[in-house]
Design an enzyme around this catalytic site. Structure first.
Site, mmCIF file in Angstrom:
data_model
loop_
_atom_site.group_PDB
_atom_site.id
_atom_site.type_symbol
_atom_site.label_atom_id
_atom_site.label_comp_id
_atom_site.label_asym_id
_atom_site.label_seq_id
_atom_site.Cartn_x
_atom_site.Cartn_y
_atom_site.Cartn_z
ATOM 1 N N LYS A 1 0.828 -1.215 0.000
ATOM 2 C CA LYS A 1 0.000 0.000 0.000
ATOM 3 C C LYS A 1 0.862 1.266 0.000
ATOM 4 C CE LYS A 1 -4.021 -2.142 2.338
ATOM 5 N NZ LYS A 1 -5.242 -1.722 1.610
ATOM 6 N N THR B 1 -11.557 0.038 -1.001
ATOM 7 C CA THR B 1 -12.889 0.615 -0.812
ATOM 8 C C THR B 1 -12.764 1.958 -0.091
ATOM 9 O OG1 THR B 1 -13.103 -0.697 1.211
ATOM 10 C CG2 THR B 1 -14.180 -1.548 -0.772
HETATM 11 C C1 LIG Z 1 -12.858 1.221 4.299
HETATM 12 C C2 LIG Z 1 -12.020 0.712 5.395
HETATM 13 C C3 LIG Z 1 -10.901 -0.077 5.112
HETATM 14 C C4 LIG Z 1 -10.448 -0.395 3.702
HETATM 15 O O1 LIG Z 1 -9.572 0.616 3.280
HETATM 16 P P1 LIG Z 1 -8.653 0.439 1.970
HETATM 17 O O2 LIG Z 1 -8.100 1.804 1.773
HETATM 18 O O3 LIG Z 1 -9.559 0.033 0.866
HETATM 19 O O4 LIG Z 1 -7.624 -0.566 2.297
HETATM 20 C C5 LIG Z 1 -10.139 -0.545 6.173
HETATM 21 N N1 LIG Z 1 -10.464 -0.242 7.447
HETATM 22 C C6 LIG Z 1 -11.523 0.526 7.755
HETATM 23 C C7 LIG Z 1 -11.807 0.840 9.182
HETATM 24 C C8 LIG Z 1 -12.342 1.023 6.744
HETATM 25 O O5 LIG Z 1 -13.415 1.768 7.073
#
Ligand SMILES: *Cc1c(COP(=O)(O)O)cnc(C)c1O
Length: 841
Positions: A583, A683
């Site tokens: 990431k 997401t």
């Molecule tokens: C949306 C969300 C994620 C996913 O984040 P990404 O940037 O897609 O890895 C992880 N943790 C929490 C608490 C979230 O609300």
């Protein structure tokens, strides 16, 4: 009716056994009112009568509970009605099997989905309270790691809101995702004791418990007709007790169910041990049974090969399938029609033992032939892949799984034997492919490849973004795609606009209500109507007023948790997600250091606040070192008066759903900078876009579709493509790239000079050295020059406020395809084929 009470044991008595004939209760059901006064009375009654407290002398927790109970009362009738519809009337239903559900808080969501907001707000006001403060008292239900678990939670919300008969099945972990604190820059993990104060939103259903078997051995019995049956004997049994959590749909009278299994000891003690004087041993088996649902494994996108994890997976799968078969057999004699009535969606390979377990239940317990059982299994199972990362692909040693689950293992071996025979027919003489595709590897120490088990047993296999699904079909699952192309499909992820826009961003939500009407909450396409307003001065000024207030709220959270003061006039540059090398949180910090060095050199940059947050898996050394590095850099920058008011960097501890609800409405810039080909979808990127952040990102996961939706002019693109990443490997020389770019040379020299060591050089130098290594899989240095360039474009646009605001509005306007309402419609059209339920509102 009362005649048979004497013959039944008390725990088998039905309510109607006790009620005299002809006496019906139906017309006496209390219909609860939802006006202000009834709600106010409810809160008072629960506080004093249900909870036994008085306002003068009780903790704030009890106020939360009294309010939550009042809301819960108002969904009970709808919940019961929905369950009856799902179990009795629905011609077809889906069971969503997931090891994780990252639900967050429930109260605000329930209040708004039941349309109780105004009345409850007024009722609490009469009591001198505000709903918002009460909501903050709830602990997050954190039964998941990150994206995968949150996706499951968003899916449940959208299914309920679309009236789809979908039941979530999961585990009720006693300890959810650990809480994170930061001590001297290091991550410290604390147990998440989330059930400590009790959980208002669950209902225990002990009468629906079932038994799950482990260990033992398989006995072969030859029957009179010569056929052989398999008996799994001498097992250690564990009791699975379901706890139901309501999932209210948006203003449609539907309340679906999330059924979470908790493990306890069975009451059937091992009698032979008992008689041999092994009383304490038999009783202490209770502890090992209760261990199964004790704790969530905190590994995101990486495998944990522990036996307990395998036990958890089988426990979920066996209990859930037994439950589905039980419900089916309530109204059916055999299994004819079962395959037309059920679909089991497997959230990654974690529940893929479902393929073997459904076979076992049908063949061993319900005496179907292998062929009939296999025909059913392969018509009801559907598998979602979530990652291409090799370290996340689950493989269990055959020896381990065979010892723990002897009978399911035999079934896997038989499935594989038949599959390999099929391959000899379909792909003759391609021995290499057969070996690659086999469910059980041909190694000296064979492993069971869970993804292969899921693929062979499923009629549908999907990836979670267009790019990811294509890479699956062309790469990881190429052979399977050649064999069964019709099974493969894409379902791009989404997020629910209820939690992630309407409820977490009430100011923007009000504005949208005013300009679009209130339908956008269930028809997100309506957001497109914002596009023509993107250049209007008055609309821009409303937009910016709201964004500024949201930034003020985030600034306050940051001040509370980190002590750092930031101004809402700064560019809020945000990267929040699990800590992972792919990431590339590192890119984000390196840019912050670059800006810092520039400022020290007297160059100008618009004031910027860089916010990073995320948890690292406790055993992931490199991810933890990156946290330390971020904190070291933050310490230096935030305490340097020369850059006061121009640059701040904060690592916000304990990122979770509730934190994201404050963060995503306040971000200007969304950092989505993974190495191309590594992030399946993402997401977080969608939540930010919906709330008006502009993305800086690579062509990875759903970023590709986000950029397509918003238009390339409104997205800051940089970095290698998937193909370029592949080309780069092998002849990658970070040292040359650094030497050839003055910005990079200065940056790495600063680390070499020990500028950010904070007296502990080893840890963070490791991180820097890894990035400089020719073997760095994440190609951080390769993408760094382009990333710094893209950040310059960001600054140029930011300095033209009207231009930035236009981009921000367009991001929200074009975000509707990232609603899980759309995702669920896609699953339903292509995989589940469910009829929406209609219930009285
Ligand atoms: C949306 C969300 C994620 C996913 O984040 P990404 O940037 O897609 O890895 C992880 N943790 C929490 C608490 C979230 O609300």
């Amino acid at each position: 009716m009362t005649s048979n009470t004497a013959s039944k044991p008390t725990d088998a008595l039905e309510a109607r056994d006790l009620i005299s004939a002809g006496n019906t209760w139906e017309d006496r059901l209390l219909s609860l009112q939802s006006d202000t006064q009834s709600l106010r009375d409810s809160v008072i009654r629960h506080l004093s009568q249900t909870l036994g407290r008085d306002v003068g002398n009780t903790s704030a927790q009890y106020l939360y509970k009294a309010v939550a109970l009042s809301v819960r009362d108002r969904l009970m009738q709808r919940w019961l009605a929905t369950r009856q519809t799902v179990e009795v009337d629905a011609p077809r239903q889906t069971c969503y099997l997931s090891m994780e559900y990252l639900m967050g808080r429930a109260l605000r969501n329930a209040v708004h989905n039941l349309s109780l907001g105004e009345e409850l707000g007024a009722a609490l006001e009469e009591l001198g309270l505000t709903l918002e403060k009460i909501e903050q008292l709830e602990t997050d239900a954190g039964l998941g790691n990150g994206g995968l678990g949150r996706l499951a939670a968003c899916f449940l919300d959208s299914c309920a809101s679309l009236g789809l008969p979908v039941t979530g099945y999961g585990l009720r972990y006693r300890y959810g995702m650990f809480r994170q604190s930061i001590h001297e820059g290091h991550q410290i993990e604390h147990p998440d004791n989330w059930l400590n104060e009790g959980h208002i939103w669950e209902l225990e259903r002990p009468e629906l418990s079932c038994s799950v078997r482990f260990g033992g051995r398989v006995e072969l019995l030859t029957q009179e007709d010569g056929s052989v049956i398999h008996r799994w004997v001498d097992t250690d049994d564990v009791r699975a007790v379901p706890f139901d959590v309501p999932v209210p749909g948006y203003a449609n009278g539907v309340v679906n169910t999330l059924r979470l299994w908790s493990s306890t000891a069975t009451h059937e003690f091992n009698l032979s041990e008992f008689n041999a004087g092994g009383y304490t041993e038999a009783v202490s088996a209770k502890n090992s049974a209760e261990n199964i649902s004790m704790v969530l494994y905190p590994n995101d996108s990486s495998e944990n090969g522990k036996a307990l994890r395998l036990r958890q997976q089988y426990f979920l799968v066996s209990a859930s399938l037994q439950d589905a078969l039980r419900i089916w057999l309530l109204k059916n004699d055999g299994f004819t029609g079962f395959a037309d009535a059920y679909c089991f969606q497997l959230n990654d390979t974690h529940p893929s033992l479902a393929v073997a377990e459904l076979m076992r239940l049908l063949v061993d317990e319900h005496e179907l032939s292998w062929d009939d059982a296999w025909s059913i299994t392969t018509r009801v199972m559907a598998y979602t892949n979530h990652t291409l990362l090799p370290e996340a692909l689950e493989c269990w040693s055959l020896a381990l799984i065979g010892g723990l689950l002897p009978r399911p293992t035999e079934i896997i071996q038989e499935i594989n034997r038949r599959f390999l025979r099929e391959l000899e027919e379909a792909m003759p003489a391609q021995l290499q492919q057969h070996a690659e595709m086999s469910i059980i590897s041909f190694d000296e120490h064979p492993v069971v490849r869970m993804a292969h088990l899921a693929i062979v047993g499923s009629f549908s296999i999907n990836g979670v973004a267009a790019l990811h699904s294509r890479l699956l079909q062309e790469g990881l699952f190429k052979n399977f795609n050649t064999l069964w192309p019709e099974r493969f499909n894409n379902k791009t992820n989404g997020v629910t606009q209820r939690r992630w826009l309407a409820y977490c961003n009430p100011l923007l939500s009000n504005l949208l209500d005013k300009v679009l009407g209130e339908q956008w909450v269930s028809q997100l396409e309506q957001l497109e109507q914002l596009a023509p307003m993107a250049e209007s001065d008055t609309f821009q000024s409303h937009w910016n007023t709201i964004r500024r207030q949201n930034k003020q709220a985030l600034a306050q959270l940051v001040a509370e948790r980190s002590g750092v003061i930031v101004s809402p006039d700064m560019l809020f540059d945000v990267q929040v997600k699990r800590m992972h090398e792919y990431k590339r949180q590192l890119l984000c910090v390196l840019h912050a250091v670059h800006v810092y060095l520039d400022l020290l050199d007297g160059r100008e940059h618009p004031p910027r606040f860089v916010l990073i947050a995320g948890k690292a898996a406790p055993g992931y050394y490199m991810a933890k070192s990156i946290i330390k590095l971020i904190n070291n850099v933050a310490e230096v920058i935030n305490n340097d008066e020369r850059v006061e008011g121009k640059l701040k960097l904060v690592f916000l501890p304990d990122y979770n759903v509730s934190a994201m609800e404050v963060i995503c409405p306040a971000a200007d810039l969304s950092e989505q900078v993974s190495t191309a080909g590594k992030e399946a979808s993402g997401t977080g990127n969608m939540k930010f876009m919906m709330n008006g952040a502009v993305t800086i990102g690579t062509l990875d996961g759903a970023n590709v579709e986000i950029r397509e939706a918003v238009g390339e002019a409104n997205f800051f693109l940089f970095g290698l493509t998937v193909d370029q990443v592949d080309e780069c490997r092998g002849n990658y020389s970070p040292a040359d790239i650094i030497a050839g770019d003055e910005r990079l040379s200065r940056l790495f020299a600063a680390f070499d000079d020990g500028m950010f060591d904070e007296g502990e050089p080893g840890l963070i130098r490791n991180v820097i050295d890894a990035a400089r290594s020719a073997h760095d899989s994440w190609l951080t240095v390769a993408d760094l020059p382009a990333y710094l360039d893209a950040q310059m474009q960001v600054e140029a646009v930011w300095e033209n406020s009207a231009e930035w605001t236009r981009m921000s509005i367009l991001n929200t306007a074009h975000s509707s395809r990232f609603s899980t309402d759309r995702t669920m419609r896609d699953y339903n059209r292509d995989i589940w084929r469910l009829q929406p339920m209609t219930l009285p509102e």
